[in-house]
Scaffold this active site. Structure first.
Site, PDB file in Angstrom:
ATOM      1  N   LYS A   8       0.842  -1.200   0.000  1.00 24.66           N
ATOM      2  CA  LYS A   8       0.000   0.000   0.000  1.00 24.66           C
ATOM      3  C   LYS A   8       0.880   1.253   0.000  1.00 24.66           C
ATOM      4  CE  LYS A   8      -3.704   2.202   2.729  1.00 24.66           C
ATOM      5  NZ  LYS A   8      -4.586   2.049   3.904  1.00 24.66           N
ATOM      6  N   SER A  59      -9.309   1.985   3.153  1.00 30.42           N
ATOM      7  CA  SER A  59      -8.495   2.720   2.206  1.00 30.42           C
ATOM      8  C   SER A  59      -7.449   1.871   1.477  1.00 30.42           C
ATOM      9  CB  SER A  59      -7.779   3.863   2.927  1.00 30.42           C
ATOM     10  OG  SER A  59      -6.905   3.364   3.937  1.00 30.42           O
ATOM     11  N   SER A  82      -9.563  -0.080   7.493  1.00 28.09           N
ATOM     12  CA  SER A  82      -9.053   0.048   6.130  1.00 28.09           C
ATOM     13  C   SER A  82      -8.316  -1.164   5.569  1.00 28.09           C
ATOM     14  CB  SER A  82      -8.131   1.275   6.028  1.00 28.09           C
ATOM     15  OG  SER A  82      -8.872   2.453   6.184  1.00 28.09           O
TER      16      SER A  82
END
Length: 464
Positions: free
Chosen positions: A80, A155, A179
């Site tokens: 990420k 996210s 997330s």
């Protein structure tokens, strides 16, 4: 071997050790799939294919010399893009940090490399892990491989989408209000928010210092345990890091759940935030299946979701404002609209509000701790709805907060989200399991029992 892209991390590592598959062959197969599918999915912000192939060649030479690095030797992973990878930008999917080159790997990335993993590149996220899905950023938002007109959760959006689509078998994400577990829920994979402090956050761009966690996303429970084995451990340079012994998290995966006490937090989805009927039916099916396998199902009550949400919101926005205040004053136009709006709220929260939220947080921790004295694991909803269409901003705004993940950021308990089935529209439904502090092995044991009974690890999105 055919279908290399659907190999799990455990299968790939074993095939590489046995020299049935080479790291170069596997990495090339995934790079080919990425080239074909990523234009539909927008998973990558920065694909580092050349470096990945060089790492794969080195891994192949190490296997030939009989010197595998560790249990994930030669297995590709996605990172990420709020997590540092040396030499690559850490952009947080934002114009603010487009030119921010990481000088060193984050601790979690370094530990994955130490276990033999190969970094493929940096993955889409919501801007600064809070603003999305958004279309006014330098890169487009990731999409859901089960239906590309729908969002993949966030996210850690690229992490969830890429794992589900077979672009890589495992990925790193972060979780401040859900997330990791949101994309796991939306994409039908396994996402773990570990116990607070179990995984170092050094080298990870912060959103909320006391709510942030780093966690693994995989297609199977076994792979999730293997990843946690690699990344967990004390980091004396991270003030929030917990000094606990290694977990050996995969050791008890195939144990029976017979006699375990599972507390079903029904009021989360029945009265606090009434769930979509298909979600509710999926949760009841999970509980009934575990009961048939020998677990005892108890009804458990915790504080209401709106209370958990209010505490999480005050703490998150206050701490996020402390991180972003300077840029928000000097460069507000360089944020996307959603991130700017969500972050600015912290400017209007008083010190008194923060203190009162922190006091209520301690009471909530005690409530969950008391519940986990009565039962071994909690079962509850993750998302209250299947993922909404990504371009329907109003529906996404309505459904995004309809979830039961934030309670366990507030309390810091380990929580795992995974597929509970598919909706009539072919979109993933989800379930969440929660355990005592540092009892991730128990969490994996229960999750694996459901996975084995339901065959969720064999279901893949219809994308090709």
């Amino acid at each position: 071997m055919s279908g290399l892209h659907w190999l799990t991390a455990a299968e790939a590592a074993e095939a590489i050790r046995a020299r049935r598959v080479s790291p170069v062959e596997l990495t090339q197969a995934l790079l080919d799939r990425i080239e074909r599918l990523d234009p539909k999915l927008n998973v990558f912000i920065r694909l580092d294919g050349a470096a990945a192939m060089e790492a794969a060649k080195a891994a192949e030479a190490e296997i030939a010399a009989g010197r595998p690095r560790g249990p994930l030797h030669g297995v590709p992973v996605g990172i990420k893009d709020i997590i540092d990878v040396a030499g690559l930008p850490t952009t947080c999917h934002s114009k603010i940090l487009m030119d921010n080159i990481a000088a060193a790997d984050a601790v979690c990335v370094a530990r994955l490399r130490g276990a033999g993993a190969i970094v493929l590149g940096k993955l889409s996220t919501h801007e600064f892990a809070i603003g999305g899905p958004s279309f006014d950023l330098p890169w487009p938002p990731a999409r859901n491989p089960w239906n590309t007109t729908h969002h993949p959760g966030g996210s850690s959006s690229g992490s969830g989408s890429g794992v589900a689509a077979g672009l890589f078998p495992m990925a790193l994400g972060s979780d401040t209000g859900g997330s990791v577990r949101n994309p796991a829920s939306a994409c039908g994979i396994v996402g773990l928010k570990p116990t607070y402090g179990l995984v170092s956050r050094r080298g990870v761009f912060p959103l909320s210092f006391t709510l942030d966690h780093v966690g693994p996303l995989t297609r199977t429970v076994h792979d999730n345990a293997l990843m946690l084995d690699a990344i967990a451990g004390h980091d004396q340079l991270d003030p929030s890091s917990a000094a606990v012994p290694p977990g050996h998290y995969a050791a008890g995966l195939e144990r029976s759940v017979r006699g375990l006490r599972i507390g079903f937090v029904r009021h989360f989805h029945e009265t606090d935030l009434p769930a979509d009927p298909e979600v509710a039916a999926g949760l009841e099916n999970v509980a009934a299946t575990l009961h048939k396998l020998g677990a005892d199902i108890w009804d458990i009550r915790l504080p209401a979701l709106d209370e958990f949400g209010a505490v999480n919101r005050v703490i998150l926005q206050s701490e996020a404002w402390a991180v972003h205040a300077l840029w928000l004053r000097e460069r507000p136009g360089d944020y996307g609209q959603l991130a700017r709006r969500r972050l600015l709220g912290g400017a209007f929260i008083s010190a008194g509000d923060y203190v009162q939220a922190s006091r209520r947080r301690l009471e909530m921790i005690a409530a969950v701790e008391n519940a986990l004295q009565e039962v071994d694991v909690l079962l509850c909803a993750s998302a209250m709805d299947p993922p909404s269409p990504i371009e329907d901003a109003a529906e996404t705004e309505r459904t995004y907060p309809r979830q039961a993940r934030t309670p366990f950021n507030v309390t810091g308990h380990p929580a795992l989200a995974m597929m509970a089935g598919l909706s009539s529209a072919g979109l993933p439904l989800s379930v969440q399991f929660v355990a005592r502090y540092f009892a991730e092995a128990m969490l994996f044991q229960v999750a694996r029992a459901w996975e084995r009974a339901a065959g969720t690890d064999e279901r893949h999105p219809p994308i090709d």
